[in-house]
Design a protein around this motif. Sequence first.
Motif, PDB file in Angstrom:
ATOM      1  N   ALA A  84       6.394   4.546 -13.539  1.00  0.00           N
ATOM      2  CA  ALA A  84       6.912   4.123 -12.243  1.00  0.00           C
ATOM      3  C   ALA A  84       7.684   2.815 -12.319  1.00  0.00           C
ATOM      4  O   ALA A  84       7.146   1.796 -12.746  1.00  0.00           O
ATOM      5  CB  ALA A  84       5.757   3.993 -11.251  1.00  0.00           C
ATOM      6  N   TRP A  85       8.951   2.865 -11.890  1.00  0.00           N
ATOM      7  CA  TRP A  85       9.796   1.692 -11.771  1.00  0.00           C
ATOM      8  C   TRP A  85      10.240   1.550 -10.321  1.00  0.00           C
ATOM      9  O   TRP A  85      10.185   2.496  -9.535  1.00  0.00           O
ATOM     10  CB  TRP A  85      11.054   1.825 -12.632  1.00  0.00           C
ATOM     11  CG  TRP A  85      10.864   1.794 -14.112  1.00  0.00           C
ATOM     12  CD1 TRP A  85       9.685   1.796 -14.800  1.00  0.00           C
ATOM     13  CD2 TRP A  85      11.902   1.771 -15.095  1.00  0.00           C
ATOM     14  NE1 TRP A  85       9.921   1.776 -16.150  1.00  0.00           N
ATOM     15  CE2 TRP A  85      11.282   1.765 -16.357  1.00  0.00           C
ATOM     16  CE3 TRP A  85      13.291   1.767 -15.033  1.00  0.00           C
ATOM     17  CZ2 TRP A  85      12.004   1.746 -17.549  1.00  0.00           C
ATOM     18  CZ3 TRP A  85      14.027   1.743 -16.209  1.00  0.00           C
ATOM     19  CH2 TRP A  85      13.383   1.734 -17.462  1.00  0.00           C
ATOM     20  N   ASP A 115      11.846 -16.094 -12.722  1.00  0.00           N
ATOM     21  CA  ASP A 115      10.489 -16.312 -13.228  1.00  0.00           C
ATOM     22  C   ASP A 115       9.675 -15.024 -13.166  1.00  0.00           C
ATOM     23  O   ASP A 115       8.918 -14.705 -14.095  1.00  0.00           O
ATOM     24  CB  ASP A 115       9.791 -17.403 -12.420  1.00  0.00           C
ATOM     25  CG  ASP A 115      10.371 -18.794 -12.680  1.00  0.00           C
ATOM     26  OD1 ASP A 115      11.036 -18.962 -13.720  1.00  0.00           O
ATOM     27  OD2 ASP A 115      10.168 -19.681 -11.839  1.00  0.00           O
ATOM     28  N   ALA A 116       9.823 -14.275 -12.058  1.00  0.00           N
ATOM     29  CA  ALA A 116       9.079 -13.025 -11.902  1.00  0.00           C
ATOM     30  C   ALA A 116       9.497 -12.000 -12.948  1.00  0.00           C
ATOM     31  O   ALA A 116       8.661 -11.260 -13.486  1.00  0.00           O
ATOM     32  CB  ALA A 116       9.283 -12.465 -10.497  1.00  0.00           C
ATOM     33  N   ASP A 135       0.823  -1.214   0.000  1.00  0.00           N
ATOM     34  CA  ASP A 135       0.000   0.000   0.000  1.00  0.00           C
ATOM     35  C   ASP A 135       0.853   1.257   0.000  1.00  0.00           C
ATOM     36  O   ASP A 135       0.633   2.181  -0.800  1.00  0.00           O
ATOM     37  CB  ASP A 135      -0.927   0.009   1.216  1.00  0.00           C
ATOM     38  CG  ASP A 135      -2.097  -0.955   1.079  1.00  0.00           C
ATOM     39  OD1 ASP A 135      -2.339  -1.438  -0.041  1.00  0.00           O
ATOM     40  OD2 ASP A 135      -2.756  -1.234   2.103  1.00  0.00           O
ATOM     41  N   ALA A 136       1.833   1.327   0.907  1.00  0.00           N
ATOM     42  CA  ALA A 136       2.662   2.528   1.011  1.00  0.00           C
ATOM     43  C   ALA A 136       3.475   2.752  -0.258  1.00  0.00           C
ATOM     44  O   ALA A 136       3.579   3.880  -0.755  1.00  0.00           O
ATOM     45  CB  ALA A 136       3.593   2.414   2.221  1.00  0.00           C
ATOM     46  N   LEU A 137       4.053   1.687  -0.782  1.00  0.00           N
ATOM     47  CA  LEU A 137       4.799   1.808  -2.025  1.00  0.00           C
ATOM     48  C   LEU A 137       3.869   2.210  -3.159  1.00  0.00           C
ATOM     49  O   LEU A 137       4.227   3.031  -4.024  1.00  0.00           O
ATOM     50  CB  LEU A 137       5.491   0.481  -2.341  1.00  0.00           C
ATOM     51  CG  LEU A 137       6.397   0.447  -3.572  1.00  0.00           C
ATOM     52  CD1 LEU A 137       7.497   1.498  -3.483  1.00  0.00           C
ATOM     53  CD2 LEU A 137       7.002  -0.945  -3.739  1.00  0.00           C
ATOM     54  N   GLY A 138       2.657   1.672  -3.141  1.00  0.00           N
ATOM     55  CA  GLY A 138       1.689   2.001  -4.179  1.00  0.00           C
ATOM     56  C   GLY A 138       1.304   3.462  -4.195  1.00  0.00           C
ATOM     57  O   GLY A 138       1.041   4.033  -5.260  1.00  0.00           O
ATOM     58  N   PRO A 163      10.774  -9.122  -2.764  1.00  0.00           N
ATOM     59  CA  PRO A 163       9.698  -9.814  -3.497  1.00  0.00           C
ATOM     60  C   PRO A 163       9.278  -9.017  -4.729  1.00  0.00           C
ATOM     61  O   PRO A 163       8.563  -8.020  -4.630  1.00  0.00           O
ATOM     62  CB  PRO A 163       8.571  -9.898  -2.461  1.00  0.00           C
ATOM     63  CG  PRO A 163       8.817  -8.752  -1.532  1.00  0.00           C
ATOM     64  CD  PRO A 163      10.303  -8.567  -1.481  1.00  0.00           C
ATOM     65  N   LEU A 164       9.706  -9.459  -5.876  1.00  0.00           N
ATOM     66  CA  LEU A 164       9.440  -8.718  -7.106  1.00  0.00           C
ATOM     67  C   LEU A 164       7.958  -8.686  -7.444  1.00  0.00           C
ATOM     68  O   LEU A 164       7.459  -7.712  -8.017  1.00  0.00           O
ATOM     69  CB  LEU A 164      10.242  -9.331  -8.257  1.00  0.00           C
ATOM     70  CG  LEU A 164      11.762  -9.392  -8.054  1.00  0.00           C
ATOM     71  CD1 LEU A 164      12.439  -9.957  -9.305  1.00  0.00           C
ATOM     72  CD2 LEU A 164      12.327  -8.017  -7.716  1.00  0.00           C
ATOM     73  N   GLY A 165       7.236  -9.736  -7.083  1.00  0.00           N
ATOM     74  CA  GLY A 165       5.801  -9.741  -7.317  1.00  0.00           C
ATOM     75  C   GLY A 165       5.094  -8.648  -6.536  1.00  0.00           C
ATOM     76  O   GLY A 165       4.130  -8.037  -7.024  1.00  0.00           O
ATOM     77  N   LEU A 166       5.557  -8.378  -5.319  1.00  0.00           N
ATOM     78  CA  LEU A 166       4.975  -7.307  -4.516  1.00  0.00           C
ATOM     79  C   LEU A 166       5.189  -5.955  -5.197  1.00  0.00           C
ATOM     80  O   LEU A 166       4.291  -5.107  -5.207  1.00  0.00           O
ATOM     81  CB  LEU A 166       5.590  -7.312  -3.114  1.00  0.00           C
ATOM     82  CG  LEU A 166       5.036  -6.328  -2.090  1.00  0.00           C
ATOM     83  CD1 LEU A 166       5.177  -6.873  -0.681  1.00  0.00           C
ATOM     84  CD2 LEU A 166       5.723  -4.953  -2.162  1.00  0.00           C
ATOM     85  N   LEU A 167       6.367  -5.757  -5.777  1.00  0.00           N
ATOM     86  CA  LEU A 167       6.666  -4.489  -6.448  1.00  0.00           C
ATOM     87  C   LEU A 167       5.720  -4.272  -7.626  1.00  0.00           C
ATOM     88  O   LEU A 167       5.177  -3.191  -7.817  1.00  0.00           O
ATOM     89  CB  LEU A 167       8.114  -4.473  -6.931  1.00  0.00           C
ATOM     90  CG  LEU A 167       9.200  -4.751  -5.893  1.00  0.00           C
ATOM     91  CD1 LEU A 167      10.584  -4.625  -6.526  1.00  0.00           C
ATOM     92  CD2 LEU A 167       9.075  -3.826  -4.699  1.00  0.00           C
ATOM     93  N   ARG A 168       5.513  -5.308  -8.407  1.00  0.00           N
ATOM     94  CA  ARG A 168       4.614  -5.189  -9.555  1.00  0.00           C
ATOM     95  C   ARG A 168       3.169  -5.005  -9.090  1.00  0.00           C
ATOM     96  O   ARG A 168       2.414  -4.229  -9.678  1.00  0.00           O
ATOM     97  CB  ARG A 168       4.727  -6.414 -10.450  1.00  0.00           C
ATOM     98  CG  ARG A 168       6.090  -6.559 -11.128  1.00  0.00           C
ATOM     99  CD  ARG A 168       6.087  -7.693 -12.130  1.00  0.00           C
ATOM    100  NE  ARG A 168       5.155  -7.425 -13.211  1.00  0.00           N
ATOM    101  CZ  ARG A 168       4.338  -8.342 -13.735  1.00  0.00           C
ATOM    102  NH1 ARG A 168       4.330  -9.585 -13.256  1.00  0.00           N
ATOM    103  NH2 ARG A 168       3.529  -8.032 -14.720  1.00  0.00           N
ATOM    104  N   GLY A 169       2.795  -5.699  -8.020  1.00  0.00           N
ATOM    105  CA  GLY A 169       1.451  -5.552  -7.493  1.00  0.00           C
ATOM    106  C   GLY A 169       1.177  -4.154  -6.960  1.00  0.00           C
ATOM    107  O   GLY A 169       0.030  -3.693  -6.964  1.00  0.00           O
ATOM    108  N   ALA A 170       2.239  -3.469  -6.507  1.00  0.00           N
ATOM    109  CA  ALA A 170       2.095  -2.108  -5.992  1.00  0.00           C
ATOM    110  C   ALA A 170       2.011  -1.073  -7.107  1.00  0.00           C
ATOM    111  O   ALA A 170       1.736   0.099  -6.843  1.00  0.00           O
ATOM    112  CB  ALA A 170       3.263  -1.768  -5.073  1.00  0.00           C
ATOM    113  N   GLY A 171       2.282  -1.498  -8.344  1.00  0.00           N
ATOM    114  CA  GLY A 171       2.161  -0.570  -9.462  1.00  0.00           C
ATOM    115  C   GLY A 171       3.418  -0.322 -10.249  1.00  0.00           C
ATOM    116  O   GLY A 171       3.428   0.524 -11.149  1.00  0.00           O
TER     117      GLY A 171
END
Length: 333
Positions: free
Chosen positions: A212-213, A247-248, A196-199, A222-230
């Motif tokens: 946004a990168w 894989d991510a 949420d905060a990163l998002g 966790p790379l999936g979390l980064l992508r999920g945050a936007g």
Amino acid sequence: MTAATGIGSMPGDDAAAVAEATRTVLDSLPDLPHLVELPGRGATASMTGRGLAVLAELGADLQPAGWRLTGGGAGVDHRRARSLLAQDLDVLEEQAQGLSGSFKIQVAGPWTLAATVERPRGDKLLADAGARRELAQALAEGVRDHVRDVRRRLPDVTRLVVQVDEPALAAVLDARVPTASGFGRHRTVHPPEASDALGWVLGAATEAGGEAWVHTCAAGTPLGLLRGAGARGLAVDLSLMTAADHDALGEALEAGDSVVLGIVPTTAAAAGPEAGERALVERVERWLDMLGIDPGTVSGQLLVSPACGLAGADVAWSRRALALSSDTARRLS
């Protein structure tokens, strides 16, 4: 086509070095140059200092133990950090007149700031859920203003990448950030709150017209979390990636996102036979082959860079590292 970029930091400790580094980046990385950072100038120009310079509304000052929020206005060192950022942008605006195409700026992320900045009464912001929420929101608002300012200074740039640096995120999630005493560790932050905060910050960059990168050169992020945050781009040190990370990254490419492979050593001492242009090209080709990805299908999304920032390099190697990145990208194309 495959492009090259840098992570952000460069060697040097004065205004002349800023001008020289800016020229080097503009000349060496024509596809995606970036705003230079020179942490050799001290804490006010460090990643944390630069992040606080962007922060909206909250004030900070520099204590013997590091940066601390004041609970009031900006202290003299906080004002100095903002002044250095403005000066660096002035240098960029002067040297990049007529620059078009793509450009990149960098800012420390909310979790890296929460892990390195103290509350007014001491200990890291990480210890206080309300304080870390307030920090993330203030950073999001500051990023929004920062993007608008850079767009005003570089009116012909059509693509502005905003790279959020989160080297401390893995430690935050794994409860590895030490308390002020050094004898304990701050409690883990759970992934939904971290996302949420990163998002908020990534969303603010996007709303202001940026792309946004997220960059991390820490293992276990966790790379999936980064992508999920936007995050629409991931910049990593390829040597630290696990099988799950590979894989991510492959999934990110397949989804149309950008991936920056950090493959060029950050210092001359770390460079060996594998740091030659041909070896770097072969390394990327082997990586794509391992994932079963046709290079031709991702050439517009794939970038190469140094493994991390170049602040620890000498000037000669910083130039060589950027040139190697650019030459490798050209051969991959």
